[in-house]
Design a protein around this motif. Structure first.
Motif, short mmCIF file in Angstrom:
data_model
loop_
_atom_site.label_atom_id
_atom_site.label_comp_id
_atom_site.label_asym_id
_atom_site.label_seq_id
_atom_site.Cartn_x
_atom_site.Cartn_y
_atom_site.Cartn_z
N PRO A 145 -4.50 7.46 21.12
CA PRO A 145 -4.85 6.29 20.31
C PRO A 145 -6.34 6.18 20.00
N GLY A 175 -6.83 6.95 14.87
CA GLY A 175 -6.99 5.86 13.90
C GLY A 175 -6.84 6.22 12.44
N PHE A 225 -3.41 6.29 10.60
CA PHE A 225 -2.64 5.08 10.34
C PHE A 225 -2.93 4.45 8.98
N LYS A 226 -3.88 4.99 8.25
CA LYS A 226 -4.12 4.49 6.89
C LYS A 226 -2.89 4.75 6.04
N ALA A 233 2.60 8.78 15.16
CA ALA A 233 1.94 7.66 14.50
C ALA A 233 2.79 6.40 14.55
N LEU A 275 2.62 4.86 18.03
CA LEU A 275 1.35 4.25 18.41
C LEU A 275 0.97 3.07 17.53
N ASN A 276 1.46 3.02 16.29
CA ASN A 276 0.99 2.03 15.34
C ASN A 276 2.18 1.41 14.60
N GLU A 277 2.59 0.22 15.04
CA GLU A 277 3.78 -0.41 14.47
C GLU A 277 3.68 -0.68 12.97
N SER A 290 2.59 1.05 10.70
CA SER A 290 2.89 2.28 9.95
C SER A 290 4.37 2.39 9.63
#
Length: 449
Positions: A46, A50, A53-54, A84, A87-89, A91
């Motif tokens: 994480p 970063g 996640f864009k 991804a 780690l990144n909801e 997304s």
């Protein structure tokens, strides 16, 4: 940011190269795979993931993973995407909004074990915190048919009676586990889809019966198989006895090999309760459950719940203070095995073990709880109704085997039981004479200095 041998490029530059190649293709498939493999390393942490996640980069991974044909490049992109989404909801909604969930469902029609693992994992993650409509996905992209086919393929190796307990590969077990997790979530959140997975009941049972058991047993894929069966229409299965027998075996092994009870036992207990409910009265399934899980006459040589066999361990779980859900589930199973009859429940497990469940459910205490003879049922005339132990065994224990309780220990035990009854009487649930008080009045207990 971490540095990587032979990479040199930062994550942003790697992603820019991948995006540019989608516009103007210049890279070979191997070069694309190599770039995605480097992105995957960044994407595991994480602290470095970063930029992935864009929205435009999530889209890039989706295009490499789901617009390209199945193969190494597609698989590398899907691994990056799965990391991804974990780690990144936020997304996850990007994948849904751009229509890639449907493409993931289509990918499940592939025969590749990697596609199964990755597509199921991505779809499973999309069941959380998105507005995806799996009803539409299931209808338009035959999701249930694809999953049923995959489960049937996994079961093939376990279907040959002469090929007992085959060794499955790690990748097959991982793919199977992801498919099972997806089935469980779909049937839990979309009950109308439950009938579409009925064809998987028999293959799931076959795998569960014949898959080599890990130690402890209740871990993937075994635990995932049990979870997947929980929501399915098991009434359509004709013979529940093999599954029931295997589940009680798993339960016994787990309690023997696990140092402390765990909430992981809950699905197994719940599935046993369902199988008991579905079985006809006095059927082999119900008979097996009662004889395996309820204390036997031999267990009454000591207070019920004091031994190490399966019925004793279940009674210990039924009073586990730190696992309220499991405690309730186990007690409910034992109550149902007693025909949901409070009198039979007390006779089967002893009032000391039954009291908490009866009180919490506002069930009146039956007369047998205060009957010093334990009831009139054959074999129970000599039973202490509180502990479930035979009075004769108590007498023999005092004068024979094992260290005799001191007078102070006897008094403390009597006081403990007395207080238990008086507390329950204060709730208004219990309206019978305290059996400890009665025993004391009859001269069974004496005050000591």
């Amino acid at each position: 940011m971490a540095s990587f041998s032979g990479a040199g490029d930062g994550l942003e530059r790697l992603l820019d190269q991948l995006k540019e190649d989608l516009k103007t293709p210049n890279l070979s498939s191997k070069e694309q795979s190599d770039l995605l493999a480097k992105v995957k390393v960044y994407g595991r942490d994480p602290r470095t993931a970063g930029p992935i996640f864009k929205p435009e980069n999530i889209t890039t991974l989706c295009r490499y993973g789901l617009d390209k044909e199945s193969g190494p490049t597609s698989h590398e992109a899907l691994r990056c995407l799965a990391n991804a989404l974990l780690l990144n909801e936020p997304s996850r909604q990007i994948v849904v909004d751009q229509g890639f969930a449907a493409k993931a469902a289509e990918r499940l029609k592939s025969d590749s074990i990697d596609d199964e693992f990755l597509a199921c994992r991505i779809l499973f993650l999309l069941t959380y915190n998105t507005n995806i409509d799996f009803n539409a996905i299931a209808t338009e992209h035959q999701l249930a048919d694809s999953l049923n086919k995959r489960i049937a393929q996994h079961s093939t190796a376990f279907s040959d009676p002469g090929h007992n307990k085959p060794q499955s590969s790690l990748m097959e077990d991982m793919a199977l586990t992801e498919a099972l997790k997806l089935i469980f979530n779909l049937t839990a959140h979309y009950p109308n889809l439950i009938p579409t997975f009925t064809p998987s009941i028999e293959p799931l049972t076959t795998i569960l019966l014949h898959h080599p058991l890990p130690s402890p047993p209740l871990q993937p894929p075994i635990s995932a198989l049990i979870n997947a069966l929980l929501n399915l229409d098991l009434a359509s299965a004709t013979d529940h006895l093999p599954l029931t027998t295997h589940l009680t075996h798993l339960l016994s092994l787990t309690l023997q090999t696990t140092p402390a009870p765990s909430p992981d036992l809950d699905p197994t207990i719940t599935l046993l309760r369902r199988l008991h409910t579905l079985a006809p009265p006095s059927s082999p399934t119900q008979t097996h459950l009662r004889t395996t899980l309820l204390p036997s006459p031999a267990d009454r040589a000591q207070p019920l719940g004091k031994g190490t066999n399966l019925p004793a361990r279940l009674l210990q779980l039924a009073s586990a203070p730190h696992l309220p859900t499991l405690r309730e589930n186990v007690a409910a199973l034992l109550f149902e095995l007693s025909g949901s009859d409070p009198d039979a429940f007390v006779r089967n497990v002893g009032y000391g073990n039954a009291a908490g469940f009866l009180a919490s459910h506002n069930i009146s205490v039956p007369p047998s709880a205060s009957n010093a003879g334990g009831g009139s049922e054959e074999g129970l005339e000599d039973v202490n109704p509180v502990t479930g132990q035979r009075w004769s065994a108590e007498e023999a224990g005092r004068g024979g085997e094992g260290p005799e309780m001191t007078e102070e220990e006897k008094e403390r035990e009597a006081e403990r039981l007395f207080v238990l009854f008086e507390r329950l009487r204060a709730t208004g649930v219990v309206d019978v004479e305290n059996p400890v008080k009665r025993a004391r009045d009859e001269g069974r207990f004496e005050e000591v200095e």
